[in-house]
Design a protein around this motif. Structure first.
Motif, PDB file in Angstrom:
ATOM      1  N   GLU A 145      52.303  61.707  84.200  1.00 41.36           N
ATOM      2  CA  GLU A 145      53.707  62.126  84.160  1.00 41.36           C
ATOM      3  C   GLU A 145      53.871  63.550  84.701  1.00 41.36           C
ATOM      4  OE1 GLU A 145      57.680  62.852  83.485  1.00 41.36           O
ATOM      5  OE2 GLU A 145      56.639  60.928  83.554  1.00 41.36           O
ATOM      6  N   VAL A 146      52.995  64.441  84.286  1.00 39.45           N
ATOM      7  CA  VAL A 146      53.102  65.844  84.698  1.00 39.45           C
ATOM      8  C   VAL A 146      52.877  65.997  86.200  1.00 39.45           C
ATOM      9  CG1 VAL A 146      52.069  68.136  84.484  1.00 39.45           C
ATOM     10  CG2 VAL A 146      52.448  66.744  82.433  1.00 39.45           C
ATOM     11  N   PHE A 147      51.815  65.391  86.712  1.00 42.12           N
ATOM     12  CA  PHE A 147      51.468  65.568  88.128  1.00 42.12           C
ATOM     13  C   PHE A 147      52.362  64.757  89.066  1.00 42.12           C
ATOM     14  CE2 PHE A 147      47.572  67.172  86.245  1.00 42.12           C
ATOM     15  CZ  PHE A 147      47.268  68.241  87.084  1.00 42.12           C
ATOM     16  N   SER A 148      52.926  63.652  88.561  1.00 41.72           N
ATOM     17  CA  SER A 148      53.758  62.807  89.426  1.00 41.72           C
ATOM     18  C   SER A 148      55.048  63.502  89.850  1.00 41.72           C
ATOM     19  CB  SER A 148      54.097  61.492  88.718  1.00 41.72           C
ATOM     20  OG  SER A 148      54.928  61.727  87.588  1.00 41.72           O
ATOM     21  N   LYS A 149      55.462  64.523  89.118  1.00 41.53           N
ATOM     22  CA  LYS A 149      56.702  65.229  89.456  1.00 41.53           C
ATOM     23  C   LYS A 149      56.636  65.891  90.830  1.00 41.53           C
ATOM     24  CE  LYS A 149      58.869  64.173  85.734  1.00 41.53           C
ATOM     25  NZ  LYS A 149      59.971  63.180  85.818  1.00 41.53           N
ATOM     26  N   GLY A 150      55.433  66.307  91.229  1.00 46.30           N
ATOM     27  CA  GLY A 150      55.295  66.948  92.536  1.00 46.30           C
ATOM     28  C   GLY A 150      54.628  66.068  93.560  1.00 46.30           C
ATOM     29  N   MET A 151      54.612  64.763  93.309  1.00 39.62           N
ATOM     30  CA  MET A 151      53.928  63.820  94.195  1.00 39.62           C
ATOM     31  C   MET A 151      54.912  62.848  94.833  1.00 39.62           C
ATOM     32  SD  MET A 151      50.557  62.584  92.114  1.00 39.62           S
ATOM     33  CE  MET A 151      49.191  63.676  91.731  1.00 39.62           C
ATOM     34  N   SER A 152      54.463  62.238  95.912  1.00 44.93           N
ATOM     35  CA  SER A 152      55.210  61.124  96.488  1.00 44.93           C
ATOM     36  C   SER A 152      54.985  59.901  95.605  1.00 44.93           C
ATOM     37  CB  SER A 152      54.728  60.836  97.912  1.00 44.93           C
ATOM     38  OG  SER A 152      53.373  60.399  97.896  1.00 44.93           O
ATOM     39  N   GLU A 153      55.804  58.895  95.792  1.00 39.71           N
ATOM     40  CA  GLU A 153      55.678  57.678  94.987  1.00 39.71           C
ATOM     41  C   GLU A 153      54.324  57.004  95.197  1.00 39.71           C
ATOM     42  OE1 GLU A 153      57.942  53.349  94.472  1.00 39.71           O
ATOM     43  OE2 GLU A 153      58.962  55.014  95.461  1.00 39.71           O
ATOM     44  N   GLN A 154      53.834  57.024  96.424  1.00 38.59           N
ATOM     45  CA  GLN A 154      52.549  56.392  96.718  1.00 38.59           C
ATOM     46  C   GLN A 154      51.403  57.124  96.031  1.00 38.59           C
ATOM     47  OE1 GLN A 154      51.961  53.452  98.271  1.00 38.59           O
ATOM     48  NE2 GLN A 154      49.884  53.817  97.538  1.00 38.59           N
ATOM     49  N   ASN A 155      51.464  58.457  96.028  1.00 39.70           N
ATOM     50  CA  ASN A 155      50.415  59.242  95.363  1.00 39.70           C
ATOM     51  C   ASN A 155      50.458  59.039  93.850  1.00 39.70           C
ATOM     52  OD1 ASN A 155      49.338  60.277  97.708  1.00 39.70           O
ATOM     53  ND2 ASN A 155      50.516  62.184  97.634  1.00 39.70           N
ATOM     54  N   ALA A 156      51.663  58.874  93.311  1.00 36.56           N
ATOM     55  CA  ALA A 156      51.789  58.612  91.879  1.00 36.56           C
ATOM     56  C   ALA A 156      51.138  57.282  91.519  1.00 36.56           C
ATOM     57  CB  ALA A 156      53.262  58.619  91.471  1.00 36.56           C
ATOM     58  N   ILE A 157      51.324  56.281  92.384  1.00 41.39           N
ATOM     59  CA  ILE A 157      50.676  54.985  92.171  1.00 41.39           C
ATOM     60  C   ILE A 157      49.153  55.133  92.247  1.00 41.39           C
ATOM     61  CG2 ILE A 157      50.328  52.675  93.141  1.00 41.39           C
ATOM     62  CD1 ILE A 157      52.968  52.894  91.748  1.00 41.39           C
ATOM     63  N   SER A 158      48.674  55.908  93.219  1.00 36.32           N
ATOM     64  CA  SER A 158      47.230  56.114  93.377  1.00 36.32           C
ATOM     65  C   SER A 158      46.648  56.794  92.146  1.00 36.32           C
ATOM     66  CB  SER A 158      46.961  56.960  94.625  1.00 36.32           C
ATOM     67  OG  SER A 158      47.411  56.294  95.789  1.00 36.32           O
ATOM     68  N   LEU A 159      47.354  57.810  91.620  1.00 41.87           N
ATOM     69  CA  LEU A 159      46.900  58.496  90.403  1.00 41.87           C
ATOM     70  C   LEU A 159      46.877  57.523  89.233  1.00 41.87           C
ATOM     71  CD1 LEU A 159      46.148  61.007  88.758  1.00 41.87           C
ATOM     72  CD2 LEU A 159      48.603  61.515  88.558  1.00 41.87           C
TER      73      LEU A 159
END
Length: 352
Positions: A145-159
């Motif tokens: 949740e914390v890191f996804s705020k500064g990520m693209s949607e694809q990177n959030a999925i990868s995380l």
């Protein structure tokens, strides 16, 4: 008595669910029918799994419980993902954590505490589970949740995928730790209760057949249940968040909830606590990651990213449970505190 009630509900509910779905009965009426039928079928799945666990021994039994312990919720969530209801799936995961820790744990402590002034359970298991709870909820859920705020949607999925793989690996490692490498190492120093040898309710063959049939029936009815969510939500003014956190979570775990309270009433607190906390760990470290990976097969992938109200609610539930259970001792007032927390959070999600 409870088993007879579940038998009656199953005999009536399964045919009615099929007929109602084919003839398009009122979605509001069928929503209630589907929920009750799934709860009854879940009890049969639980009893069949328990019988297989006794027959096959503790090691394989542990794996069976890990696989089928939250099978109903997993099935409902898969059909919800297929329908694109990602918000409901994430909310149902939140609801399972809250329901198991606060509702089930609270009811178990409260009901057992009314009959026995003081109840104890294995303090070593409690502390071991506390560490896993802190990791799986406070770390593995908060970090994406914390890191996804500064990520693209694809990177959030990868995380989310990376986090899910680690969670599944550690969950399997936890099973290995408790059932194989350190089985029996951490036990209570004093045992005042004599343990009777468990006997299976059903033979392995009968249990397997019942488990298979119940799972197929739950899968069919769950797909029908998911189709009613939108209409039911609009009719009662329920948000997808509330449906997932309260309704789906309770339906998916109701049979398990009843078992935990009955165990507490019989002063078998080790079993009651294991159901409440162990089921939470299954959801956080196994069910949630599996759903993230399965969502890759559907049109809309599900990141392991919860809303702030969900995270704060789960964080509070874990923190309160750890504080209450870490001494291996409980009473009715501690149960009342957990129940009070669940009601407050439930009101919050209803009004949110």
């Amino acid at each position: 008595m409870i088993n007879k009630v579940f038998l009656i509900i199953t005999i009536i509910g399964v045919p009615l669910s099929v007929i109602g779905h084919l003839l398009h009965f009122s979605p509001l009426v069928m929503f209630g029918v589907y929920c009750l039928t799934i709860i009854a079928l879940a009890s049969y799945m639980g009893r069949a799994t328990e019988s297989l666990a006794i027959v096959t021994g503790p090691r394989i039994g542990g794996l069976l419980n890990a696989t089928f312990g939250n099978a109903v919720e997993l099935i409902i969530s898969i059909f919800s993902l297929k329908a694109g209801l990602v918000t409901i799936v994430l909310a149902s995961l939140t609801g399972s954590v809250l329901g198991n820790l606060l509702l089930v744990g609270g009811l178990s402590f409260f009901v057992g505490g009314l009959k026995f002034k003081r109840q104890t359970f294995n303090v070593y298991d409690a502390r071991h589970n506390s560490g896993l709870l802190v990791f799986s909820v406070m770390v593995a859920f908060v970090i994406p949740e914390v890191f996804s705020k500064g990520m693209s949607e694809q990177n959030a999925i990868s995380l989310s995928i990376g986090t899910s793989i680690i969670l599944i690996f550690l969950y399997l490692a936890a099973l290995l730790f408790r059932l194989v490498t350190h089985r029996g190492v951490y036990t209570q120093e004093e045992q005042n209760v004599t343990h009777e040898e468990e006997t299976a309710e059903w033979t392995a063959k009968r249990a397997f057949v019942i488990l298979a049939l119940a799972t197929i029936a739950v899968a069919y009815i769950s797909e029908s249940l998911v189709e009613t969510f939108k209409i039911v939500g609009e009719s009662f003014g329920w948000s997808e968040l509330f449906i997932g956190v309260i309704i789906v979570a309770i339906v998916g775990n109701a049979a398990e909830h009843i078992s935990a309270v009955l165990m507490a009433y019989k002063n078998r607190m080790d079993v009651a606590v294991e159901i409440a906390i162990g089921s939470t760990l299954q959801v956080a470290m196994f069910v949630a990651p599996v759903l993230v990976l399965l969502s890759l097969l559907f049109q809309e992938s599900m990141p392991l990213v919860f809303s702030y109200p969900e995270l704060i609610a789960m964080f509070s539930a874990v923190f309160l449970t750890v504080i209450v259970s870490n001494d291996g001792d409980t009473n009715w007032f501690e149960g009342a505190m957990l129940l009070g927390a669940y009601v407050i959070i439930g009101i919050g999600f209803y009004l949110f």
